[in-house]
Motif scaffolding. Structure first.
Motif, PDB file in Angstrom:
ATOM      1  N   ASP A 699       0.707  -2.754 -10.340  1.00  0.00           N
ATOM      2  CA  ASP A 699       0.020  -1.530  -9.920  1.00  0.00           C
ATOM      3  C   ASP A 699      -0.874  -1.748  -8.714  1.00  0.00           C
ATOM      4  O   ASP A 699      -1.240  -0.791  -8.017  1.00  0.00           O
ATOM      5  N   ILE A 702      -7.136  -0.890  -7.386  1.00  0.00           N
ATOM      6  CA  ILE A 702      -7.603   0.429  -6.961  1.00  0.00           C
ATOM      7  C   ILE A 702      -9.130   0.433  -7.008  1.00  0.00           C
ATOM      8  O   ILE A 702      -9.727  -0.100  -7.939  1.00  0.00           O
ATOM      9  N   SER A 710      -9.879   7.387  -3.047  1.00  0.00           N
ATOM     10  CA  SER A 710      -9.261   6.276  -3.772  1.00  0.00           C
ATOM     11  C   SER A 710      -8.456   5.413  -2.804  1.00  0.00           C
ATOM     12  O   SER A 710      -7.765   5.917  -1.914  1.00  0.00           O
ATOM     13  N   THR A 712      -5.800   1.917  -2.665  1.00  0.00           N
ATOM     14  CA  THR A 712      -4.942   1.005  -3.433  1.00  0.00           C
ATOM     15  C   THR A 712      -4.458  -0.099  -2.503  1.00  0.00           C
ATOM     16  O   THR A 712      -4.009   0.170  -1.384  1.00  0.00           O
ATOM     17  N   ARG A 713      -4.559  -1.321  -2.997  1.00  0.00           N
ATOM     18  CA  ARG A 713      -4.083  -2.495  -2.220  1.00  0.00           C
ATOM     19  C   ARG A 713      -3.101  -3.265  -3.090  1.00  0.00           C
ATOM     20  O   ARG A 713      -3.363  -3.574  -4.242  1.00  0.00           O
ATOM     21  N   SER A 714      -1.930  -3.568  -2.502  1.00  0.00           N
ATOM     22  CA  SER A 714      -0.909  -4.329  -3.212  1.00  0.00           C
ATOM     23  C   SER A 714      -1.269  -5.806  -3.218  1.00  0.00           C
ATOM     24  O   SER A 714      -2.167  -6.251  -2.493  1.00  0.00           O
TER      25      SER A 714
END
Length: 748
Positions: A699, A702, A710, A712-714
């Motif tokens: 996921d 976050i 918001s 999100t970083r992989s």
């Protein structure tokens, strides 16, 4: 005070006088009122009732007589006590719900399981049952000793012959002085089997006997939920108890609805009071799962319990009712009885059966001696008759012509006094020719019977063989295939419901919103509130935590001292005022503060961290505290303190320090513990951890900034921040909040 003049005055020591009189009273209560005899299982009042009924010829096959007649004979001849107490004792012997094997067959109103009393003795009638007849069998054959009654005008038996294991079969209860007895009823077939086994193997252990006598058998049925080991231990020591539950089943009402029907209730529980208690539970809503209770009983018991909803678990509802009502009862066992009718003693199961068997042997020997005396007397008479028939003409001449025929008969034919008297008393019609053949036949039969009885009295194995036959006949009469002998109480293991589930079932489930202020005041608002802007707080106080919960939940409080405290959501103060300080509800130190407040979810795991950067994973099920003192989980030493508590859901840990250093490492590097300091999560030169997050690789990480956006970083984007646990880390990714916070609540 000076005594009046005249008469002799004897000085006595008050202490000695009181001791002597109280001892006499105590012995009288123990011996003649409260404790049963181990041999026939009866107290004096019951023994006297049966003896009086026998004197009135109230046999099982005879007609009934008024109970007032029986009671009058009992108190007039044998038992100088109140008529009502004697009648109450008689009534109980006739109640099928109170006595497993009734000794009195009652006609009329003898009360019921609701607790209603019997009609007055002038309206009811009674006679003995087959069981009572067995207890009295052989009383006219010198089977037991008799003693004078209280007024010396009559005789009464000290103990009954007892051809029935009445003590254990019907049980007994009583309170004496300094001691008491409580023996539940048992199944006669099992008792007979145990007695037969004991005859074959006298050294049989209680464990072996308990495999035969599995437990009590109550007249009202029910289910015993104790394990076999506990029952065996009770029988071994003579003291213990049995948990008895009502028998119930579920009846389908169609369309997914159902009701619970109770068909058997525990022994000695009054149904009317049980219904009142259940109705009170419904009215006070102490068992929210229960909606209604109805008594539909007629001849048999039928109590209908209606659940509040079709989704209610019937077993869970019954478990909560077992805890709060007499649907489950504990029947005590205290086998304190009079050994040989003299010595009060707590006996084991084997000792009680042995006492009964020894009594049966004594009765057998006494009855055999009595019968032997009768046979010898009759044989002597028959010998005289036979001599008379052989010399009939001479006998007639002596009787007609001699002035002293008796003496002459004794001289001429060498007869005994008894034989001569019997010949003189013989009727003329007995002088038939055929009578001689009958006399010789009777003589031969009695001679054979005499030899058998003499052989019996000389051989102990034959005696036990005869007793075993007698017990076998009792077992046939009251065997498991007969309506009276069939076992009514069964055995089962209590369902293993979680105590928490049972406790929660007793709480009405309603949504609430838990409010905790900065200064540690807590309250619960009804419903799940979304708008909290109208909340008011004390001066210089404000909102810190707001949780959506239910009244059945537990609320966990994590303090800076590393302790977890548990609050019941249904016990929280209402939302009308400002609530109450948490410190007054639990024993929290004044110098500690609240780190986190959240709803308990036992399936979760949490990651804890202290200001020194140490921490570990702990299962949330291990955090519940059973006392006000709380449960120490994270060990900290001043000046360090607990700082963070987040859900450990995922496989990676992201942590940022107050020095704005950011680090990511695998969660598997953090040990799972229930208490301790833990391991170093991140190293700091100064300060400590500011925030942390557990997330899943798939996921990504976050976070939410102060504007609510918001990000999100992989894992690919975060690869430069991934390192081993315990390192210092590096500056956070671009656009990470300046507050050093991931921005979302640590626990839902």
């Amino acid at each position: 005070m000076i005594p009046p003049p005249g008469g002799d005055v004897e000085g006595i020591n008050l202490r000695e006088a009181l001791e002597k009189r109280y001892l006499a009273y105590a012995l009288s209560t123990i011996m003649h009122r409260a404790l049963p005899d181990a041999r026939d299982g009866l107290k004096p009042v019951h023994r006297r009732i049966l003896h009086a009924m026998r004197q009135l010829k109230l046999d099982p096959n005879s007609g009934f007589k008024k109970c007032a007649r029986v009671v009058g004979d009992v108190i007039g001849k044998y038992h100088p006590h109140g008529d009502q107490s004697v009648y109450d004792a008689l009534v109980r012997l006739a109640q099928e719900f109170a006595v497993r094997y009734p000794l009195v067959d009652g006609q009329g109103n003898f009360g019921n399981v609701d607790g209603d009393g019997a009609a007055a003795m002038r309206y009811t009638e009674a006679r003995m049952t087959e069981v009572a007849a067995l207890l009295l069998e052989g009383l006219d054959e010198d089977a037991v000793d008799f003693r004078e009654t209280y007024d010396g005008e009559d005789k009464e038996p000290i103990v009954l012959p007892g051809n029935f294991p009445n003590l254990l079969a019907n049980g007994s209860s009583g309170i004496a002085v300094g001691m008491a007895t409580s023996i539940p009823p048992h199944n006669v077939a099992e008792l007979c089997d145990a007695a037969l086994a004991l005859i074959k193997k006298p050294e049989m252990s209680v464990e072996e006997l308990a495999a035969i006598v599995r437990g009590p058998d109550f007249p009202t049925g029910g289910i015993i939920v104790d394990d076999h080991a506990a029952i065996t231990e009770a029988y071994r020591t003579g003291r213990g108890g049995f948990r008895v539950r009502s028998r119930w089943h579920v009846e389908d009402q169609g369309r997914g609805t159902y009701v619970i029907v109770v068909t058997e209730i525990p022994y000695q529980v009054q149904k009317s009071r049980l219904i009142e208690k259940l109705a009170e539970l419904v009215q006070t809503r102490r068992v929210p799962l229960l909606a209604d209770v109805r008594d539909e009983s007629a001849e048999d018991i039928r109590v209908v319990l209606e659940p509040r909803a079709r989704t209610v678990d019937a077993a869970l509802l019954m478990e909560s009712l077992f805890k709060l009502s007499d649907l489950e009862s504990r029947i005590s066992l205290n086998m304190n009885v009079l050994s040989k009718g003299i010595v009060p003693k707590v006996m084991s199961l084997g000792e009680v059966l042995r006492e009964w068997l020894d009594h049966r042997r004594e009765v057998l020997l006494r009855r055999s001696r009595f019968r032997l005396g009768q046979i010898r007397h009759r044989l002597e008479v028959l010998g005289g008759y036979i001599i008379a028939f052989l010399n009939l003409d001479e006998v007639i001449r002596i009787i007609r012509e001699e002035d002293e025929p008796k003496a002459e008969l004794m001289r001429v034919f060498e007869l005994t006094d008894l034989q001569a008297e019997s010949i003189l008393n013989m009727r003329l019609r007995s002088l038939r020719k055929l009578e001689e053949m009958e006399l010789r036949r009777e003589h031969a039969a009695l001679t054979e019977e005499q030899a058998q009885i003499e052989a019996l009295m000389e051989s102990e194995p034959k005696q036990w063989q005869t007793i075993a036959w007698q017990i076998g006949e009792v077992r046939k009469t009251f065997g498991p295939d007969t309506p009276l002998g069939k076992r009514r109480t069964t055995f089962a293991e209590a369902p293993t419901h979680d105590a928490v589930d049972i406790e929660q079932s007793m709480i009405e489930r309603e949504p609430i919103t838990v409010i905790v202020s900065e200064k540690g005041w807590i309250r619960a608002l009804k419903g799940h509130q979304a708008d909290l802007s109208t909340l008011t707080f004390k001066t210089d106080d404000q909102l810190k935590f707001a949780l959506h919960a239910e009244t059945t939940d537990k609320i966990l409080v994590f303090s800076t001292g590393g302790k977890f405290f548990t609050l019941a959501a249904d016990k929280l103060p209402g939302g009308r005022g400002h609530g109450e300080p948490i410190r007054l509800m639990v024993d929290m130190d004044n110098e500690t503060d609240i780190v986190s407040v959240f709803v308990h979810r036992p399936e979760r795991k949490l990651l804890l961290a202290a200001t020194d950067g140490r921490g570990f994973v702990v299962p949330e099920a291990e955090l519940v505290a059973n006392t006000r003192k709380g449960k120490q989980v994270l060990n900290v030493e001043a000046p360090d303190e607990a700082r963070l508590c987040v859900e450990a859901k995922g496989d990676m840990v992201a942590i940022i320090g107050q020095n704005r250093k950011f680090l990511i490492f695998p969660l598997e590097q953090v040990p799972e513990m229930t208490r301790g300091k833990g391991v170093r999560l991140q190293r700091y030169r100064d300060g400590g951890p500011a925030d942390m997050r557990v997330f899943a690789k798939a996921d990504g990480l976050i976070w939410v900034d102060s504007s609510g956006r918001s990000f999100t970083r992989s894992m690919e984007e975060l690869k430069d921040f991934i390192a081993e646990r315990g390192q210092a880390g590096r500056l956070p990714p671009e656009k990470f909040p300046k507050s050093n916070s991931f921005g979302t609540p640590t626990l839902p």
